[in-house]
Enzyme design. Sequence first.
Site, short mmCIF file in Angstrom:
data_model
loop_
_atom_site.label_atom_id
_atom_site.label_comp_id
_atom_site.label_asym_id
_atom_site.label_seq_id
_atom_site.Cartn_x
_atom_site.Cartn_y
_atom_site.Cartn_z
N SER A 59 0.82 -1.21 0.00
CA SER A 59 0.00 0.00 0.00
C SER A 59 0.86 1.26 0.00
O SER A 59 1.42 1.60 -1.01
CB SER A 59 -1.06 0.04 1.10
N HIS A 92 3.29 14.54 5.45
CA HIS A 92 2.95 15.91 5.04
C HIS A 92 3.45 16.81 6.17
O HIS A 92 3.08 16.59 7.33
CB HIS A 92 1.44 16.08 4.85
N CYS A 131 -1.53 -3.80 3.58
CA CYS A 131 -2.54 -4.86 3.49
C CYS A 131 -1.89 -6.19 3.85
O CYS A 131 -0.68 -6.35 3.77
CB CYS A 131 -3.17 -4.89 2.10
#
Length: 133
Positions: A65, A70, A85
């Site tokens: 995944s 940020h 996953c």
Amino acid sequence: MEYSTFGRHVAIDTWGVDFNLLNDAEWLKQQLVEAAEVSGATVLGVQAKQFEPQGATVLCLLSESHISIHTYPERGFAAIDCYTCGETVDPQIAIDYLVSVLKPEKVFGKKLVRGVGEMNVYEPEVKKAALVK
């Protein structure tokens, strides 16, 4: 209907991180790749964006995944998440690695277990050693 686990998603907010660390997209890119590797994930690609006058976004695409960060250097803040996953790669290991290199003063987070029907939310266990300066 029977549900099975489709993975785990750890999201954290870090506060009190050094401005220069959060304002260096290339360094952050290296750290996300290292976090993926120590967790056993397979890196497919990495995108990084350095913003002006400050801030960065880095996304590390994984076979399992993703890991992303940020940053808001002017506030000493970074939002980090890792979703993997399956059961073979633990996103908490990647998160713990990033906490160890960023050395935040405070960490707040949640862990979601995905695909079990009603979404289960847990407090992640961020390793205390990772918070030592």
